[in-house]
Scaffold this active site. Structure first.
Site, mmCIF file in Angstrom:
data_model
loop_
_atom_site.group_PDB
_atom_site.id
_atom_site.type_symbol
_atom_site.label_atom_id
_atom_site.label_comp_id
_atom_site.label_asym_id
_atom_site.label_seq_id
_atom_site.Cartn_x
_atom_site.Cartn_y
_atom_site.Cartn_z
ATOM 1 N N SER A 262 88.482 51.633 47.960
ATOM 2 C CA SER A 262 88.133 50.262 47.584
ATOM 3 C C SER A 262 87.785 50.203 46.098
ATOM 4 O O SER A 262 87.624 51.227 45.446
ATOM 5 C CB SER A 262 86.932 49.795 48.402
ATOM 6 O OG SER A 262 85.763 50.437 47.930
ATOM 7 N N LYS A 263 87.681 48.973 45.625
ATOM 8 C CA LYS A 263 87.318 48.775 44.224
ATOM 9 C C LYS A 263 85.952 49.404 43.944
ATOM 10 O O LYS A 263 85.704 49.914 42.865
ATOM 11 C CB LYS A 263 87.300 47.273 43.937
ATOM 12 C CG LYS A 263 86.731 46.930 42.573
ATOM 13 C CD LYS A 263 87.146 45.557 42.124
ATOM 14 C CE LYS A 263 86.118 44.917 41.212
ATOM 15 N NZ LYS A 263 85.597 45.784 40.161
#
Ligand code: GLU
Length: 505
Positions: A262-263
């Protein structure tokens, strides 16, 4: 069917910047298309007006162009099967929705969001399907005239697919093999909403893949649960003969290997998860990108290609042309690929070494100038040639080689203690005389002459070299001493030695 020309598509929804996993999906599609002499299509799936983000489409095109992933047709590239933006294909979808309603594979439902919410509260694990649809407000339960009246009155409705329960649906996946799912677990998904006169992803995706003559659907694992419905839709439309082959790519996993990348992982560990820097138009937040972080596109492509695929041996350095030649869907992993971002840096290091010194100098010169230094391209090129093996990124060069441009303002205390001896000042004074006399001032002859002199005097080579390095660099690092003197030139080398003698004496 096997004679059909290979046609694949990348079909992003413009809901934000393209995630690096999406870039990999695009890359694999591109490699597959090129290997088969096929077409690669860019289709923009913008039917979810709620999640539309301005700038996302342009971002996707710019990112893939930067990486050398080229489309043959689609948004921004033209072609015979357009329009390629789904928001511009409303009439096409309406026609197909009507076809499903007519054949009884879909029905109209009037249940309001509030009513659905109530059901969800009342019935545990409520699902709109064969077990519940006859208790809902839809064209299966209302008289025909009532349905017509509601529509004429402008009541909002959706069209749902009618899934018959208890059927095993087979999805043939080129990566996963045969996946069997029982239709009873599927719900009657919404295919169309009257409110915005737009289809949902499922309908638009299928209709477009069919009309655009897509032969292979290569996409992320997150779409695998949709595949059974898609298989059914192909059947309902009578398009089974030309149904594309599916290939669902495994996820990119966190660097630690647990869970989806994920970011937040990027923020936490300091690496980009987007190809280009992204400026969020709503929040103003800036997310870092591979391009702006100093990665070369070849490095990103090579790195991503090997996340979830391998050529069957341990070859790691692969150009785009080699990837096109070697790529093979059956060698794509079924389980997730750990996102080893350190490996990404390793690839960049490799491709940086492959660049000519002149090319790197061009990239480095503006950085040198940003430090207030005027240097000739030839000088920068020389320095780059000496130092590039030590860095992964051009922007790391300055910290490793600033001393080539700026004389040391101070001397590293630890190095001074260790390397500056009682006789260093006297020895370096003699050393200066040797350098002054010596001509030409190139690496090899200067080195030979100085070493011969040191030997004839019975001095210790290390003592003089280490003290001289401290004087020239300001600390104990750097390339070969005579590489440094040659690059700096005689005058500047002598000036720095004299200054060190004066200050360190
Ligand atoms: N619009 C979907 C996405 O954003 C496309 C999925 C597919 O390739 O079928 O990923």
């Amino acid at each position: 069917m096997s004679e059909r020309k290979v046609r694949v598509r990348f079909a992003p929804s413009p809901t934000g910047p393209l995630h690096i996993g999406g870039v990999r999906t695009a890359l694999y599609n591109y490699l597959f298309a090129k290997q088969h002499g096929g077409d690669f299509i860019l289709r923009i799936e913008d039917t979810d007006s709620q999640r539309f983000v301005p700038g996302a489409e342009a971002y996707i095109i710019e990112a893939l162009t930067w990486l050398g992933i080229r489309f043959d047709e689609g948004v921004g590239f033209g072609g015979e099967y357009g329009p390629y933006r789904q928001s511009e294909r409303r009439d096409i979808y309406k026609k197909h929705v009507a076809q499903l309603l007519e054949s009884g594979h879909a029905y109209i439902a009037f249940d309001t969001p509030a009513e659905l919410e109530e059901k969800r509260k009342a019935i545990p694990n409520f699902q709109y399907d064969a077990s519940t649809r006859l208790h809902m407000t839809n064209s299966l339960t209302l008289p025909k005239e009532e349905v017509e009246r509601r529509i004429a009155d402008g009541q909002q409705y959706v069209v749902r697919v009618k899934i018959e329960p208890n059927e095993d649906i087979h999805v043939h996946d080129l990566i996963r093999g045969e996946v069997v799912i029982n239709s009873s677990i599927l719900d009657d998904k919404v295919l169309y909403k009257s409110a915005d006169e737009l289809p949902t992803y499922h309908l638009a995706n299928i209709v477009d893949d069919h009309l655009m003559e897509v032969t292979h659907v290569i996409r992320g694992e997150e779409w695998l649960p949709s595949a059974p419905l898609h298989v059914l839709l192909y059947r309902f439309f009578g398009w089974e003969e030309t149904m594309p082959q599916f290939a669902h790519l495994s996820l990119l996993l966190k660097p630690e290997g647990n869970g989806k990348l994920s970011k937040r992982d990027g923020d936490r560990l300091g690496f980009p998860v987007f190809p280009l820097e992204w400026h969020d138009p709503k929040t103003g937040d800036v997310s870092s990108g591979y391009r702006e972080s100093g990665y070369f596109p070849e490095a990103v492509v090579n790195f991503l290609a090997l996340l979830g695929w391998n050529p069957g041996n341990d070859q790691e350095i692969l150009s785009m042309d080699e990837l096109i030649r070697l790529f093979d869907l059956s060698r794509c992993g079924k389980s997730g690929a750990r996102f080893d971002y350190e490996k990404g840096k390793w690839f960049n290091h490799h491709y940086l070494q492959e660049k000519s010194d002149a090319e790197l100098a061009q990239l480095f010169l503006p950085i040198v100038e940003s430090h207030g230094v005027q240097a000739t391209p030839a000088y920068v090129e020389k320095v780059v040639g000496l130092m590039k093996s030590r860095v992964n990124f051009v922007k790391e060069l300055w910290d490793t080689c600033a001393f080539f441009f700026v004389a040391p303002a101070a001397y590293d205390e630890k190095t001074r203690k260790k390397r500056w001896k009682a006789d260093s000042a006297a020895r370096l004074t003699e050393f200066i005389e040797q350098l002054r006399q010596h001509e030409p001032f190139d690496v090899e002859s200067t080195e030979n002459a100085c070493k011969a002199w040191i030997e004839s005097k019975g001095y210790r080579l290390g003592d003089i070299m280490n003290a001289a390095r401290l004087a020239l660099v300001g600390e104990g690092k750097g390339p070969g001493l005579f590489d440094i003197t040659e690059a700096l030139g005689k005058e500047e080398s002598i000036r720095r030695l004299q200054r060190a003698i004066k200050i360190l004496k």
